[in-house]
Design a protein around this motif. Structure first.
Motif, PDB file in Angstrom:
ATOM      1  N   CYS A  38      -8.565 -60.877  23.773  1.00  0.00           N
ATOM      2  CA  CYS A  38     -10.030 -60.816  23.719  1.00  0.00           C
ATOM      3  C   CYS A  38     -10.537 -61.286  22.351  1.00  0.00           C
ATOM      4  CB  CYS A  38     -10.517 -59.396  24.001  1.00  0.00           C
ATOM      5  SG  CYS A  38     -10.316 -58.870  25.716  1.00  0.00           S
ATOM      6  N   THR A  42     -12.913 -64.529  21.761  1.00  0.00           N
ATOM      7  CA  THR A  42     -14.193 -64.345  21.079  1.00  0.00           C
ATOM      8  C   THR A  42     -14.247 -65.174  19.801  1.00  0.00           C
ATOM      9  OG1 THR A  42     -14.249 -62.084  21.927  1.00  0.00           O
ATOM     10  CG2 THR A  42     -15.809 -62.632  20.190  1.00  0.00           C
ATOM     11  N   ALA A 319     -16.403 -54.276  25.069  1.00  0.00           N
ATOM     12  CA  ALA A 319     -16.643 -55.638  25.543  1.00  0.00           C
ATOM     13  C   ALA A 319     -18.142 -55.939  25.615  1.00  0.00           C
ATOM     14  CB  ALA A 319     -15.996 -55.825  26.917  1.00  0.00           C
ATOM     15  N   LEU A 336     -14.269 -60.351  29.429  1.00  0.00           N
ATOM     16  CA  LEU A 336     -13.410 -59.543  28.557  1.00  0.00           C
ATOM     17  C   LEU A 336     -12.952 -58.271  29.275  1.00  0.00           C
ATOM     18  CD1 LEU A 336     -15.198 -59.804  25.080  1.00  0.00           C
ATOM     19  CD2 LEU A 336     -13.375 -61.230  26.021  1.00  0.00           C
ATOM     20  N   ILE A 340      -9.055 -57.128  30.094  1.00  0.00           N
ATOM     21  CA  ILE A 340      -8.523 -55.827  29.697  1.00  0.00           C
ATOM     22  C   ILE A 340      -7.955 -55.089  30.898  1.00  0.00           C
ATOM     23  CG2 ILE A 340      -9.178 -53.554  28.809  1.00  0.00           C
ATOM     24  CD1 ILE A 340     -11.297 -55.138  27.076  1.00  0.00           C
TER      25      ILE A 340
END
Length: 366
Positions: A38, A42, A319, A336, A340
């Motif tokens: 993640c 990002t 997230a 995201l 996860i």
């Protein structure tokens, strides 16, 4: 000439046994891997460094006192729903209708708030909300159980279809009660009088946490120390064995789903009467389905569900905070969250199985 079949280089083998410590190491590695991926995604999208991204994830869940209370409140609701589904799952009855059962509990509470606000005292309205919400959830849960017990229908399909019916019922009454007309929303119910609003205990977040604590303790005792809990376990292991020892499988199915639906209805009551003070088709925010994952990942252990619920809510709120902080749309937060959850669910595969490299035939014969 006989063609030689090429053996695959790797094959999957079921683990004979794995300790609790090893299982948790695999889970921690999966969570850290999910966070790392993640952060990388990002970072590519925003150009920010990974440290600030991880800080943003933590800030989203626990950045302020208010955010901490909201996170714990979300955990409490998810935990209640997960606990509600657990007895059915232990019985091998695949109740994926938690979403609909929560909605029906919430609809019952909203009905009392809207129709009885100017007819009965507040305390009586709240009492009726509690009774009708629990009863509505129980009825919505027992309908598929009756079909399963009497005609052996597929409970996965029937409970899933009940979700759609519940959603459309809520959508119908949303139009009936919409304020103002044409808005497609009910808005805050009894905003001026607060009739039907569940009382605050300490603060407006604590009631759900207290209820979740009581339900957790109660479910742990029910499953582990009562006759009903023992019958659920026996039915889940083998229905034929249960019948052989004199347990009425049909009765256990119906009784268990009444309990499961009733607790989901209680969650609906908390969402409508204690948290949102309104009813929408999305009020449960998919937690009826997320609860399935929480219950399964925790191996139907009520205490383990506390930590599993906290982990999932923490990740989800983190997230969302990333999406807001870095000016990305909500779809990015959903991506995201999906990553996860994929890692969290996927790690269970490596707990149950392992990938082994096939040795060369010459080495095996040496």
């Amino acid at each position: 000439m006989e063609q030689k079949v090429k053996e695959p280089r790797y094959h999957i083998v079921k683990r004979a046994d794995i300790s609790g410590k090893e299982a948790w190491i695999i889970r921690v590695v999966a969570i850290l891997s999910a966070l790392l991926l993640c952060a990388i995604i990002t970072m590519v999208c925003t150009g920010d460094n990974p440290i600030s991204i991880f800080a943003t994830i933590f800030k989203g869940a626990f950045g302020t006192q208010r955010k901490t209370w909201i996170t714990l409140q979300y955990v409490a609701v998810l935990l209640i729903i997960s606990l509600a589904l657990t007895p059915a799952f232990k019985m091998q009855f695949w109740n994926v209708g938690g979403e609909g059962q929560v909605l029906m509990g919430g609809l019952a509470a909203a009905t009392c708030m809207i129709t009885l606000a100017d007819k009965l005292p507040n305390a009586v309205v709240i009492l009726l909300m509690i009774v009708t919400s629990i009863l509505a959830g129980a009825i919505w849960g027992v309908i598929p159980a009756l079909f399963k017990a009497m005609w052996n229908t597929n409970e996965t399909l029937s409970t899933l279809m009940m979700n759609y019916i519940a959603t459309q019922l809520v959508a119908f009454f949303t139009i009936v009660w919409e304020v103002p007309k044409g808005s497609g929303k009910i808005g805050i119910i009894n905003q001026n009088s607060n009739v039907g609003w569940l009382p605050n205990v300490g603060n407006k977040y604590l009631l759900s946490i207290i209820v979740a604590t009581v339900v957790t303790i109660g479910m742990m005792i029910y499953l582990k120390y009562t006759k009903h809990g023992y019958e659920i376990e026996v039915v889940g292991e083998s229905q034929n064995t249960a019948r052989y020892v004199g347990i009425s499988v049909e009765k256990v199915i119906i009784r268990t789903m009444l309990l499961s639906g009733a607790i989901c209805g209680l969650a609906g009551l908390l969402l409508v009467g204690g948290i949102n003070h309104t009813i929408t088709t999305t009020i449960s925010d998919g937690q009826g389905f997320t609860g399935v994952m929480v219950s399964w990942l925790a191996k139907f252990n009520p205490i383990a569900m506390i930590f599993t619920s906290l982990l999932i809510i923490f990740m989800g709120r983190g997230a969302s905070e990333i999406s807001t902080a870095f000016e990305l749309n909500q779809s990015f937060a959903d991506i995201l969250t999906g990553i996860i959850l994929f890692f969290i669910i996927g790690c269970e595969f490596f707990i149950r199985y392992k990938i082994v490299a096939r040795k060369d035939l010459g080495k095996e014969n040496a």
